[in-house]
Motif scaffolding. Structure first.
Motif, short mmCIF file in Angstrom:
data_model
loop_
_atom_site.label_atom_id
_atom_site.label_comp_id
_atom_site.label_asym_id
_atom_site.label_seq_id
_atom_site.Cartn_x
_atom_site.Cartn_y
_atom_site.Cartn_z
N GLY A 1 0.85 -1.18 0.00
CA GLY A 1 0.00 0.00 0.00
C GLY A 1 0.89 1.23 0.00
N GLU A 2 0.31 2.41 0.21
CA GLU A 2 1.13 3.62 0.28
C GLU A 2 1.76 3.71 1.66
OE1 GLU A 2 1.19 8.40 -0.58
OE2 GLU A 2 -0.74 7.38 -0.64
N ARG A 3 3.09 3.82 1.71
CA ARG A 3 3.82 3.82 2.97
C ARG A 3 3.83 5.22 3.60
NH1 ARG A 3 8.24 0.07 2.98
NH2 ARG A 3 8.86 0.91 4.99
N PHE A 4 3.46 5.25 4.86
CA PHE A 4 3.49 6.48 5.66
C PHE A 4 4.44 6.28 6.82
CE2 PHE A 4 -1.15 7.84 4.63
CZ PHE A 4 -0.75 8.27 3.38
N ILE A 5 4.85 7.39 7.42
CA ILE A 5 5.68 7.32 8.63
C ILE A 5 4.91 7.94 9.79
CG2 ILE A 5 7.91 7.23 7.50
CD1 ILE A 5 8.18 10.23 7.84
N GLU A 6 5.12 7.38 10.97
CA GLU A 6 4.40 7.84 12.16
C GLU A 6 5.23 8.91 12.86
OE1 GLU A 6 2.47 6.12 16.27
OE2 GLU A 6 4.02 4.97 15.26
N ASN A 7 4.64 10.09 13.04
CA ASN A 7 5.27 11.19 13.78
C ASN A 7 6.70 11.48 13.33
OD1 ASN A 7 2.92 11.46 15.35
ND2 ASN A 7 3.62 9.86 16.73
N GLY A 8 6.95 11.43 12.04
CA GLY A 8 8.27 11.74 11.52
C GLY A 8 9.32 10.66 11.73
N ASN A 9 8.93 9.52 12.29
CA ASN A 9 9.86 8.44 12.58
C ASN A 9 9.88 7.45 11.42
OD1 ASN A 9 11.32 6.28 13.55
ND2 ASN A 9 10.25 6.16 15.51
N ARG A 10 10.92 7.48 10.61
CA ARG A 10 11.00 6.61 9.42
C ARG A 10 11.09 5.14 9.79
NH1 ARG A 10 11.66 9.30 4.75
NH2 ARG A 10 12.63 7.57 3.66
N ASP A 11 11.47 4.84 11.05
CA ASP A 11 11.53 3.45 11.48
C ASP A 11 10.16 2.89 11.85
OD1 ASP A 11 14.30 3.34 11.17
OD2 ASP A 11 14.62 4.16 13.19
N ARG A 12 9.18 3.75 11.99
CA ARG A 12 7.82 3.29 12.31
C ARG A 12 6.91 3.67 11.15
NH1 ARG A 12 6.34 2.08 17.93
NH2 ARG A 12 4.28 2.87 17.42
#
Length: 196
Positions: free
Chosen positions: A20-31
């Motif tokens: 799907g389209e990848r998003f990041i949580e709260n600016g954290n690219r690891d999440r």
């Protein structure tokens, strides 16, 4: 559905992957997680891991939501070892879209969108993949009928085929997001049909 089948073809359905389209949580690219609005696809292997390993394991998947459903499920999937794949085409253009086509063409989307999409997003009609799969925020049934008309009914004069891409979907730019088996399968299919 045709473009979805095209994109899924190189993947082993038993490998635990979600697309799907990848998003990041709260600016954290690891999440990262997959945006729920445009939808996401879980392989049979991902469903198996989620159902048999993750769902009842509160260290992997919290019972109480940590945010919207897509964030909660995304954290659960990555904690469980389910790979979140890159669904962009070979040019880096998105196939799952969190907005309607007009928003991309005009470059006018919700203010939060550019800050959460993992791979960024271009503006203009050239930013949309020729093999797009889904769009979010279509407001009415008539929006769907308009898309149906342009995709399935409208015929172009003196144009043989509207799709001239390769018969095997190229791997996305982030090839590390594709399982090794998908990479090998892609190479075998290309050799079989004689493309470079």
């Amino acid at each position: 559905m045709e473009n979805l089948r095209y994109v899924l073809a190189p993947y082993d359905p038993d490998f635990p992957i979600a697309l799907g389209e990848r998003f990041i949580e709260n600016g954290n690219r690891d999440r990262s997680y997959l945006g729920g609005g445009s939808g996401y696809v879980l392989s049979r292997g991902a469903l198996r891991v989620y159902g048999e390993v993750a769902y009842e394991n509160e260290t992997l998947c919290q019972k109480e939501p940590i945010g919207p459903e897509d964030v909660t499920l995304g954290v659960c999937m990555t904690s469980s070892g389910i790979l979140l794949g890159d669904t962009r085409d070979q040019f880096g253009k998105h196939r799952f879209h969190q907005n309607i086509p007009r928003d991309y063409i005009e470059g006018k989307w919700q203010s939060w969108y550019p800050n959460v999409t993992l791979y960024g997003s271009g503006k203009g009609i050239e930013s949309l993949s020729e093999t797009s799969i889904s769009f979010h925020n279509l407001k009415s049934d008539s929006d769907l009928y308009v898309l149906e008309y342009f995709i399935y009914i409208l015929k172009l004069f003196n144009v043989e085929g509207r799709f001239t891409g390769p018969s095997v979907a190229p791997l996305p730019p982030d090839v590390d997001s594709a399982p090794e088996e998908a990479r090998r399968r892609f190479i075998r299919r290309k050799r079989k049909i004689g493309t470079s």
